[in-house]
Write an enzyme that holds these catalytic residues in place. Structure first.
Site, PDB file in Angstrom:
ATOM      1  N   ARG A  88      -7.790   1.606 -26.072  1.00 10.08           N
ATOM      2  CA  ARG A  88      -7.727   0.255 -25.519  1.00 10.08           C
ATOM      3  C   ARG A  88      -7.933  -0.769 -26.632  1.00 10.08           C
ATOM      4  NH1 ARG A  88     -11.766  -0.937 -23.226  1.00 10.08           N
ATOM      5  NH2 ARG A  88     -12.866   1.048 -23.210  1.00 10.08           N
ATOM      6  N   TYR A 216      -0.623   3.020 -24.221  1.00  9.27           N
ATOM      7  CA  TYR A 216      -1.888   3.744 -24.079  1.00  9.27           C
ATOM      8  C   TYR A 216      -2.522   3.556 -22.691  1.00  9.27           C
ATOM      9  CZ  TYR A 216      -6.715   5.050 -24.208  1.00  9.27           C
ATOM     10  OH  TYR A 216      -7.914   5.623 -23.864  1.00  9.27           O
ATOM     11  N   LYS A 225      -7.695   0.498 -15.148  1.00 12.68           N
ATOM     12  CA  LYS A 225      -8.657  -0.531 -15.532  1.00 12.68           C
ATOM     13  C   LYS A 225      -8.189  -1.923 -15.081  1.00 12.68           C
ATOM     14  CE  LYS A 225     -11.304   2.508 -16.916  1.00 12.68           C
ATOM     15  NZ  LYS A 225     -11.913   3.001 -18.112  1.00 12.68           N
ATOM     16  N   HIS A 245     -17.262   0.613 -12.920  1.00  7.60           N
ATOM     17  CA  HIS A 245     -16.892   1.662 -13.890  1.00  7.60           C
ATOM     18  C   HIS A 245     -17.871   2.823 -13.709  1.00  7.60           C
ATOM     19  CE1 HIS A 245     -16.004   2.639 -18.422  1.00  7.60           C
ATOM     20  NE2 HIS A 245     -15.188   3.300 -17.625  1.00  7.60           N
ATOM     21  N   SER A 267     -17.431   3.570 -21.812  1.00 10.22           N
ATOM     22  CA  SER A 267     -16.331   4.459 -22.167  1.00 10.22           C
ATOM     23  C   SER A 267     -16.783   5.527 -23.156  1.00 10.22           C
ATOM     24  CB  SER A 267     -15.199   3.632 -22.781  1.00 10.22           C
ATOM     25  OG  SER A 267     -14.782   2.643 -21.858  1.00 10.22           O
ATOM     26  N   ALA A 268     -16.360   6.757 -22.878  1.00 12.57           N
ATOM     27  CA  ALA A 268     -16.682   7.917 -23.725  1.00 12.57           C
ATOM     28  C   ALA A 268     -18.186   8.121 -23.882  1.00 12.57           C
ATOM     29  CB  ALA A 268     -15.991   7.805 -25.087  1.00 12.57           C
ATOM     30  N   CYS A 269     -18.933   7.880 -22.807  1.00  6.18           N
ATOM     31  CA  CYS A 269     -20.380   8.108 -22.827  1.00  6.18           C
ATOM     32  C   CYS A 269     -20.834   9.099 -21.768  1.00  6.18           C
ATOM     33  CB  CYS A 269     -21.127   6.791 -22.693  1.00  6.18           C
ATOM     34  SG  CYS A 269     -20.960   5.774 -24.175  1.00  6.18           S
ATOM     35  N   LYS A 271     -19.282  10.118 -18.383  1.00 12.02           N
ATOM     36  CA  LYS A 271     -19.053  10.119 -16.939  1.00 12.02           C
ATOM     37  C   LYS A 271     -18.324  11.382 -16.483  1.00 12.02           C
ATOM     38  CE  LYS A 271     -16.963   6.122 -16.885  1.00 12.02           C
ATOM     39  NZ  LYS A 271     -17.159   5.916 -18.333  1.00 12.02           N
ATOM     40  N   ASP A 296     -14.511   7.961 -13.015  1.00 11.48           N
ATOM     41  CA  ASP A 296     -14.347   6.739 -13.813  1.00 11.48           C
ATOM     42  C   ASP A 296     -14.540   5.441 -13.026  1.00 11.48           C
ATOM     43  OD1 ASP A 296     -13.757   5.806 -16.519  1.00 11.48           O
ATOM     44  OD2 ASP A 296     -11.897   5.001 -15.718  1.00 11.48           O
ATOM     45  N   ASN A 387     -10.019   9.897 -29.764  1.00  8.23           N
ATOM     46  CA  ASN A 387      -9.819   9.428 -28.391  1.00  8.23           C
ATOM     47  C   ASN A 387      -8.624  10.126 -27.745  1.00  8.23           C
ATOM     48  OD1 ASN A 387     -10.471   7.795 -26.100  1.00  8.23           O
ATOM     49  ND2 ASN A 387      -8.764   6.423 -26.607  1.00  8.23           N
ATOM     50  N   ARG A 389      -6.774  12.430 -25.111  1.00 11.31           N
ATOM     51  CA  ARG A 389      -7.081  12.426 -23.675  1.00 11.31           C
ATOM     52  C   ARG A 389      -6.274  13.473 -22.928  1.00 11.31           C
ATOM     53  NH1 ARG A 389     -10.923   8.453 -21.431  1.00 11.31           N
ATOM     54  NH2 ARG A 389     -11.592   7.376 -23.306  1.00 11.31           N
ATOM     55  N   ARG A 420     -25.141   5.221 -24.750  1.00 10.21           N
ATOM     56  CA  ARG A 420     -25.220   6.131 -25.888  1.00 10.21           C
ATOM     57  C   ARG A 420     -26.149   5.474 -26.890  1.00 10.21           C
ATOM     58  NH1 ARG A 420     -21.572   9.995 -28.378  1.00 10.21           N
ATOM     59  NH2 ARG A 420     -20.288   9.903 -26.502  1.00 10.21           N
TER      60      ARG A 420
HETATM   61  P1  GTP Z   1     -14.197   7.301 -20.327  1.00 13.44           P
HETATM   62  O1  GTP Z   1     -13.138   8.189 -19.768  1.00 13.44           O
HETATM   63  O2  GTP Z   1     -13.824   6.716 -21.649  1.00 13.44           O
HETATM   64  O3  GTP Z   1     -14.633   6.231 -19.370  1.00 13.44           O
HETATM   65  O4  GTP Z   1     -15.458   8.215 -20.731  1.00 13.44           O
HETATM   66  P2  GTP Z   1     -16.537   9.097 -19.962  1.00 13.44           P
HETATM   67  O5  GTP Z   1     -17.727   8.255 -19.673  1.00 13.44           O
HETATM   68  O6  GTP Z   1     -15.937   9.832 -18.818  1.00 13.44           O
HETATM   69  O7  GTP Z   1     -17.003  10.116 -21.122  1.00 13.44           O
HETATM   70  P3  GTP Z   1     -16.857  11.710 -21.231  1.00 13.44           P
HETATM   71  O8  GTP Z   1     -17.569  12.445 -20.116  1.00 13.44           O
HETATM   72  O9  GTP Z   1     -15.443  12.035 -21.415  1.00 13.44           O
HETATM   73  O10 GTP Z   1     -17.678  12.008 -22.579  1.00 13.44           O
HETATM   74  C1  GTP Z   1     -17.364  11.461 -23.824  1.00 13.44           C
HETATM   75  C2  GTP Z   1     -17.934  12.302 -24.939  1.00 13.44           C
HETATM   76  O11 GTP Z   1     -19.345  12.448 -24.802  1.00 13.44           O
HETATM   77  C3  GTP Z   1     -17.353  13.701 -24.995  1.00 13.44           C
HETATM   78  O12 GTP Z   1     -17.070  14.023 -26.324  1.00 13.44           O
HETATM   79  C4  GTP Z   1     -18.445  14.566 -24.453  1.00 13.44           C
HETATM   80  O13 GTP Z   1     -18.406  15.871 -24.986  1.00 13.44           O
HETATM   81  C5  GTP Z   1     -19.713  13.818 -24.862  1.00 13.44           C
HETATM   82  N1  GTP Z   1     -20.812  14.052 -23.890  1.00 13.44           N
HETATM   83  C6  GTP Z   1     -20.711  13.964 -22.538  1.00 13.44           C
HETATM   84  N2  GTP Z   1     -21.888  14.282 -21.936  1.00 13.44           N
HETATM   85  C7  GTP Z   1     -22.764  14.566 -22.932  1.00 13.44           C
HETATM   86  C8  GTP Z   1     -24.138  14.960 -22.958  1.00 13.44           C
HETATM   87  O14 GTP Z   1     -24.803  15.114 -21.942  1.00 13.44           O
HETATM   88  N3  GTP Z   1     -24.696  15.130 -24.191  1.00 13.44           N
HETATM   89  C9  GTP Z   1     -24.000  14.974 -25.345  1.00 13.44           C
HETATM   90  N4  GTP Z   1     -24.622  15.174 -26.493  1.00 13.44           N
HETATM   91  N5  GTP Z   1     -22.687  14.613 -25.367  1.00 13.44           N
HETATM   92  C10 GTP Z   1     -22.083  14.408 -24.181  1.00 13.44           C
HETATM   93  C1  SPV Z   2     -12.176   4.049 -20.799  1.00 14.82           C
HETATM   94  O1  SPV Z   2     -11.894   3.629 -21.942  1.00 14.82           O
HETATM   95  O2  SPV Z   2     -13.230   3.694 -20.206  1.00 14.82           O
HETATM   96  C2  SPV Z   2     -11.288   5.005 -20.106  1.00 14.82           C
HETATM   97  C3  SPV Z   2      -9.998   5.299 -20.710  1.00 14.82           C
HETATM   98  O3  SPV Z   2     -11.634   5.477 -19.043  1.00 14.82           O
HETATM   99  S1  SPV Z   2      -8.837   4.031 -20.367  1.00 14.82           S
HETATM  100  O4  SPV Z   2      -8.226   4.314 -19.094  1.00 14.82           O
HETATM  101  O5  SPV Z   2      -7.871   4.075 -21.439  1.00 14.82           O
HETATM  102  O6  SPV Z   2      -9.505   2.753 -20.322  1.00 14.82           O
HETATM  103 MN    MN Z   3     -13.545   4.627 -18.324  1.00 17.36          MN
END
Ligand code: GTP
Ligand code: SPV
Ligand code: MN
Length: 603
Positions: A88, A216, A225, A245, A267-269, A271, A296, A387, A389, A420
């Site tokens: 994004r 993307y 989003k 979110h 994001s990427a934390c 979920k 999400d 990133n 996916r 995070r």
């Molecule tokens: P978006 O799709 O971007 O909204 O992200 P999300 O919040 O769904 O994040 P996701 O579960 O995909 O995790 C993102 C990253 O964090 C990945 O590389 C996971 O492996 C890592 N991760 C997730 N849960 C944990 C955890 O409990 N501990 C650690 N150390 N890493 C984690």
């Molecule tokens: C995020 O960035 O929080 C995502 C991926 O879930 S995207 O749909 O590209 O925003």
């Molecule tokens: Mn998201």
């Protein structure tokens, strides 16, 4: 042929000849867009399985998708995006409202008239030589009073196919819409994919999204989003419901009782991982069970009958982070992505399988990286984009909640905020009450990730994990959160978690992933009015002995460190909140200012 020769109305009629769109409002809008974008062909998607196969074949023929090993990964494909278009782009994302004040301090703003004019130039003729796909879709379970219809016009076959996974797509949308004019007009063109001409623009007052120059996910799959958070958030503000979110999950305890929780992590934390976690063996044996509703986005409303907060997941698929996903960390996700999955920007193995950092402990001897270049373990570049996916249907989830399609959604007992944070923030604590929970959410801090372009790993305030997704003035959004309490007879308990705190050795203090069940158990107990908590300056906290560590090879010192509160660090934390509070000053709800003062006085 010059532009003028392409514009006559007769040609526009030609373009729509034989194109079947049952809703007259959609038809008129498609005609307008086609006149502007001048595609060679128009293809209205119906959402059938046969159509999906044809689109996949077509995408393969065009080189947009690469078939993977169909024995190992049936129905799976690899997509390599333009290397400048992998995440994004918040700097290119705009909220277009007549008054700048409505967009608020945290959004980029553009005047709607100016924006339509500028983007109109970009869209003019942008689909020459291309196919314009009309993608009708529904966000939310079909027939749900909460469901919303959108129609996306796109010139990207990758987007058209992905929308078929992420939403309820096709003829079902015409059925849902009937003759109504109430649908989100989503116009998208990849254009020449130039980051200098990339705009993701939202017109909340018109229920319109125009996205140009990116293919993307979050920039291009406009139901996600753009519609389900930014526009839906604005609708919810006016109509008294919420678009968040958040993941949604059901937790069944050994007595058979089911507790639903929602969690907002940036994001990427974490979920996706949390939403489908597999509890440790001991918990499974005792009868604990986790089911996923969503990973999400959650839409939440107060049910008039019982005065409780209910939630649905408006999506139908997962657009999940690939790196770090493995049979150790997230076996359910691994099961989900063995079939019918589009992988974007992962590495390709010689046998047509895929690889990414964290999939296996030992990397392959060689592979083709996400850009299509030969890769070896010591070449100094990642094989998969950080990133990268997966796009996979929620039906593939072995633990999909039986109520995932329930038009009324599920009652929420707990809301969890999390970020995070390498330092400072404890593993888990509970807000004193709803309003304190709103303060915790509003001041949520998190280190930036690869989900958006920009600097990585810097702590920023990400209120409710919605900083990039709040489609209107964030002060009004905070007020909305505070006001929602008045609609509820009883409200969810609010929690804060941090899976990412590290020790002096640089290693995570908490093992995370499936072991998060141990923290979740305490949370669920607390939602039921059970489980011990000590009062601390941050909130209610389990003592180390209140988190079950049995079967975990974790020294008590680690959990103590994960839960520790360092006064100096908290003082710094409160100081860094000043930046957000100053930025929002003036319209920030006074409740949040008072709660911050209370925290300072406790310090
Ligand atoms: P978006 O799709 O971007 O909204 O992200 P999300 O919040 O769904 O994040 P996701 O579960 O995909 O995790 C993102 C990253 O964090 C990945 O590389 C996971 O492996 C890592 N991760 C997730 N849960 C944990 C955890 O409990 N501990 C650690 N150390 N890493 C984690
Ligand atoms: C995020 O960035 O929080 C995502 C991926 O879930 S995207 O749909 O590209 O925003
Ligand atoms: Mn998201």
């Amino acid at each position: 042929m010059n532009d003028a020769a392409r514009l006559p109305v007769a040609r526009d009629m030609d373009r729509l000849a034989g194109v079947e769109i049952p809703n007259p409002h959609v038809r008129a809008w498609v005609a307008e867009c086609a006149a502007m974008c001048q595609p060679d062909r128009i293809h209205v998607l119906n959402g059938s399985a046969a159509e999906r196969q044809e689109l996949l074949q077509q995408a393969v023929a065009e080189g947009v998708l690469l078939p993977l090993n169909q024995q190992k990964l049936p129905g799976c494909y690899l997509h390599r995006s333009n290397p400048n278009d992998v995440a994004r782009t918040e700097q290119c994302t705009f909220i277009c409202t007549p008054s700048e004040r409505l967009a608020g301090q945290t959004n980029n703003w553009m005047d709607p008239k100016q924006c339509y004019a500028m983007l109109g130039q970009l869209f003019s003729g942008s689909m020459r030589g291309r196919t314009l796909y009309v993608v009708p879709f529904v966000m939310g379970p079909l027939g749900s009073p909460l469901a919303k219809v959108g129609v996306e016009i796109t010139d990207s076959i990758y987007v058209a196919i992905s929308m078929g996974v992420m939403t309820r797509m096709g003829d079902c949308a015409w059925k849902e819409l009937q003759g109504s004019d109430e649908f989100t007009r989503c116009l998208h063109s990849v254009g020449d994919c130039n980051p200098e001409r990339r705009y993701i623009c939202h017109f909340p007052l018109d229920n319109v999204i125009w996205s140009f120059g990116s293919g993307y996910g979050g920039n291009a799959l406009l139901g996600k989003k753009c519609l389900a958070l930014r526009l839906a958030g604005w609708m919810g503000y006016q109509q008294g419901w919420m678009a968040e979110h958040m993941l949604l999950m059901g937790v069944t305890s050994p007595d058979g009782a089911k507790t639903y929780v929602a969690a907002a992590f940036p994001s990427a934390c974490g979920k996706t991982n949390f939403a489908m976690l597999i509890p440790p063996e001991k918990y499974l044996k005792a009868g604990w069970k986790i089911n996923t509703l969503g990973d999400d986005i959650a839409w939440m409303y107060v049910n008039k009958h019982d005065g409780r907060l209910y939630a649905i997941n408006p999506e139908a698929g997962y657009f999940g982070v690939v790196p770090g996903t493995s049979y150790q960390t997230n076996p359910n996700a691994m099961a989900i992505i063995q079939r019918d999955t589009i992988y974007t920007n992962v590495a390709l193995l010689p046998d047509g399988d895929v690889w990414w950092e964290g999939k296996t402990e030992t990397p392959p001897a060689a592979c083709i990286d996400w850009t299509g270049q030969p890769w070896t373990p010591n070449c100094g570049r990642p094989a998969a984009h950080p990133n990268s996916r997966f796009t996979a249907p929620m039906r593939n989830n072995p633990v999909l909640d039986p109520q995932a399609d329930d038009p009324n959604g599920v009652p929420i007992s707990g809301i969890i905020f999390g970020g995070r944070r390498t330092k400072t923030i404890p593993l888990v604590f509970q807000a004193f009450n709803w309003i304190h929970g709103v303060y915790l959410g509003a001041t949520l801090g998190s280190e930036t990730t690869a989900a958006a372009t920009g600097q990585l790993g810097v702590v920023r305030r990400d209120p409710m994990a919605m900083l990039p997704f709040c489609g209107y003035n964030i002060n009004y959004y905070f007020t909305h959160w505070i006001r929602m309490r008045k609609q509820m007879k009883d409200c969810p308990r609010i929690f804060h978690v941090n899976w990412f705190r590290k020790g002096d050795d640089g290693k995570f203090l908490w093992p995370g992933f499936g072991e998060n069940m141990r923290v979740l158990k305490w949370i669920v107990d607390r939602c039921k009015g059970q489980g011990y908590a000590a009062e601390t300056l941050l909130g209610w906290m389990p003592r180390p002995e209140d988190i079950d560590l049995d079967g975990l090879n974790l020294p008590l010192g680690r959990i103590e460190a994960a839960q520790s509160i360092d006064l100096e660090e908290i003082k710094t934390e409160v100081l860094t909140q000043t930046e957000l509070f100053m930025k929002l000053a003036g319209e920030l709800p006074k409740e949040l200012i008072f709660l911050r003062e209370l925290l300072i006085s406790r310090l």
